[in-house]
Design an enzyme around this catalytic site. Structure first.
Site, PDB file in Angstrom:
ATOM      1  N   PRO A   2       0.829  -1.209   0.000  1.00  0.00           N
ATOM      2  CA  PRO A   2       0.000   0.000   0.000  1.00  0.00           C
ATOM      3  C   PRO A   2       0.862   1.256   0.000  1.00  0.00           C
ATOM      4  O   PRO A   2       1.827   1.364   0.754  1.00  0.00           O
ATOM      5  CB  PRO A   2      -0.789  -0.124   1.314  1.00  0.00           C
ATOM      6  CG  PRO A   2      -0.781  -1.581   1.628  1.00  0.00           C
ATOM      7  CD  PRO A   2       0.532  -2.092   1.137  1.00  0.00           C
ATOM      8  N   GLU A   3       0.531   2.187  -0.879  1.00  0.00           N
ATOM      9  CA  GLU A   3       1.251   3.454  -0.952  1.00  0.00           C
ATOM     10  C   GLU A   3       0.380   4.542  -0.331  1.00  0.00           C
ATOM     11  O   GLU A   3      -0.671   4.257   0.239  1.00  0.00           O
ATOM     12  CB  GLU A   3       1.610   3.759  -2.409  1.00  0.00           C
ATOM     13  CG  GLU A   3       2.460   2.665  -3.052  1.00  0.00           C
ATOM     14  CD  GLU A   3       2.825   2.948  -4.501  1.00  0.00           C
ATOM     15  OE1 GLU A   3       2.968   4.128  -4.865  1.00  0.00           O
ATOM     16  OE2 GLU A   3       2.961   1.984  -5.278  1.00  0.00           O
TER      17      GLU A   3
END
Length: 280
Positions: A2-3
């Site tokens: 996840p960014e």
């Protein structure tokens, strides 16, 4: 992994679901998820703690508990969900926060790479790696002038440089590919060779991509879901990432995949031509 857009989406979901709720007790089923303090101390300190607010810094979630803050790094595939206590546990559920009133905040992680640290809140500004993170892409201090100053000694590729969390917080492989495509910059070009005009394009493209991705709930290219268990939608708007062999949305050329900075990298060879000579 996840960014920033995905973690921000999770943050917003958890803020609406658990902010103000009280943690009755905690069940840690995989002790190595807890980096500090000891598991016994972790469980003891969280008993009857109130979740004041859910914040984010880069790719980290911060659950503000008043005197203490829980710092959670989702890593590859960690995610949170809120369930009724009566609902069966899903596989790979490693930490369960039992909330007053019958709900549970559950942390799941197939790869088991995620981490949690419970700290005194006044220690957060000095906690590594949070205090090493660069500016947020949507903050006012993320400017072309800032990039010029930090890039001037960077001989590494622009892709590797943008992935460096000490320079910009929250960017990862998906969004760096998208940013460089919008900015019309080849990922192997050295950071220090970029002109101010190119730096302005990077800043504008970064802010556009990140803001748009947040609006669409992030990208679900693997297992990511938000706090409500819903997938993101931005993967349907990606221009180059994951589109190897497909036509460029701008010029129609075939998207090419290579390896830059040790990461799979997607490029349009026409829109992102590598200059023969680069000068500031």
């Amino acid at each position: 992994m996840p960014e920033l857009p995905e973690v921000e989406t999770v943050r917003r979901g958890l803020q609406s679901l658990v902010a103000g709720q009280v943690i009755e007790w905690v069940d840690v089923r995989l002790p190595r998820i807890i980096r500090s303090p000891s598991v016994d101390e972790f469980v003891h300190e969280l008993q009857n703690a109130r979740i004041v607010e859910v914040r984010r810094r880069g790719k980290y979630l911060l659950l503000d508990l008043g005197e203490r803050t829980l710092v959670s790094h989702l890593r590859m595939e960690g995610h949170y969900g809120v369930f009724l206590a009566s609902e069966p546990l899903l596989p790979h559920t490693h930490v369960i926060f039992h909330l007053l009133g019958g709900q549970e905040l559950r942390y799941q992680d197939v790869r088991q790479f995620g981490t949690m640290d419970l700290l005194l809140s006044d220690h957060i500004p000095h906690f590594a790696p949070l205090h090493l993170l660069g500016p947020e892409p949507l903050q006012e201090n993320f400017t072309p002038t800032y990039l010029r100053d930090v890039f001037k000694k960077r001989t590494t590729s622009i892709k590797a440089t943008l992935l460096d969390q000490t320079i910009i917080a929250g960017l990862g492989n998906i969004y760096v590919d998208e940013i460089l495509f919008r900015a019309k910059i080849h990922p192997t070009q050295s950071a220090q060779s970029l002109s101010m005009q190119a730096l302005r394009r990077i800043v504008a493209s970064t802010q556009e991509v990140i803001a748009d991705a947040i609006v669409h709930g992030g990208s679900s290219v693997k297992s990511y879901v938000n706090g409500f268990g819903e997938p993101g939608q931005y993967q349907f708007s990606l221009n180059v990432y994951g589109r190897t062999g497909q036509a460029c949305v701008v010029c129609g050329s075939e998207i090419v995949k290579s390896r830059v900075a040790g990461r799979g990298t997607h490029v349009c060879p026409i829109c992102q031509k590598l200059p023969r000579k680069t000068r500031r």
